[in-house]
Scaffold this motif. Sequence first.
Motif, PDB file in Angstrom:
ATOM      1  N   THR A 156      47.069  54.967 -44.358  1.00  0.00           N
ATOM      2  CA  THR A 156      46.703  56.094 -43.539  1.00  0.00           C
ATOM      3  C   THR A 156      45.281  56.229 -43.146  1.00  0.00           C
ATOM      4  N   ALA A 186      42.097  64.760 -43.585  1.00  0.00           N
ATOM      5  CA  ALA A 186      43.371  64.193 -43.482  1.00  0.00           C
ATOM      6  C   ALA A 186      43.893  63.254 -44.607  1.00  0.00           C
ATOM      7  N   VAL A 187      43.167  62.358 -44.939  1.00  0.00           N
ATOM      8  CA  VAL A 187      43.618  61.364 -45.990  1.00  0.00           C
ATOM      9  C   VAL A 187      43.840  62.164 -47.144  1.00  0.00           C
ATOM     10  N   ARG A 190      47.303  64.162 -46.646  1.00  0.00           N
ATOM     11  CA  ARG A 190      48.489  63.543 -46.421  1.00  0.00           C
ATOM     12  C   ARG A 190      48.615  62.711 -47.926  1.00  0.00           C
ATOM     13  N   SER A 191      47.531  62.481 -48.619  1.00  0.00           N
ATOM     14  CA  SER A 191      47.923  61.672 -49.868  1.00  0.00           C
ATOM     15  C   SER A 191      48.482  62.541 -51.040  1.00  0.00           C
ATOM     16  N   ASP A 193      50.423  65.185 -50.142  1.00  0.00           N
ATOM     17  CA  ASP A 193      51.824  65.579 -49.792  1.00  0.00           C
ATOM     18  C   ASP A 193      52.765  64.108 -50.048  1.00  0.00           C
ATOM     19  N   ARG A 194      52.149  63.015 -50.154  1.00  0.00           N
ATOM     20  CA  ARG A 194      52.867  61.788 -50.523  1.00  0.00           C
ATOM     21  C   ARG A 194      53.180  61.943 -51.955  1.00  0.00           C
TER      22      ARG A 194
END
Length: 245
Positions: A156, A186-187, A190-191, A193-194
Amino acid sequence: MLAIDAAAYRSPWRRHHPAAKALLAGTLLICAVSLPPWPGAPITAAITLAVALGWARVPPGMLLRAARTPVSFALTGSLTFLITISADGIGWAPDGARRMADVVARCVAALLCQLLFASTTPVADALPRLIRVGVPAVLVEVALLIYRMLFVVLDTTRTIRTAQAGRLGHRSISATWRSLGGLGSAVFVRSFDRARRLEVGLAGRGYTGALTVAIKEIPLRTRFLAVAPLPGLLAVVATLTLERG
């Protein structure tokens, strides 16, 4: 995949049991931290480097890149030994250079021992077997999940940095700082969310508190196991010989 993981999967030592490789690297690591720093640490580092490059055939370029950052950290951190603070103010420590050399020598030797094991043993071969020696399964599963998520975070980060560079996000210092702030947020999002989707996926597959994985059976070769402690024994003998000499 990280370079050290790729080297571990391609290593000719892949066919050897992780316990035997842990014995070899572990005995050298004990020598690095327990023998006198001079000449024990340089001797241990030299023997470990010879084993890694000559016997295990670890790529020299990969080993150098993997050791570069930790060695730099050890060097910068040990600079504090050169300075002493007293009632008279700040000055040079009389034995600071010797203490700095001792710490750096031990750090380099210990780092090479750990890199020897890491560059010849994939994480997928080592972590699941820790359960058999009494490590709680929860800790092993968390370590495996963190290891898996590490590649997601790195991928990512690489994708976002490429997109920012394509939009001239590093054209000035202020733009670079804005890009770094956006990259971090952003990281993180997104992390998170993953990780949430991973939790939902495990729950949907009937997760009961244990991740069952297939472990490839690797025979414990008696010849390699018998030879594994010899490099550490050689380091001890060479250090004691030089000290007495």
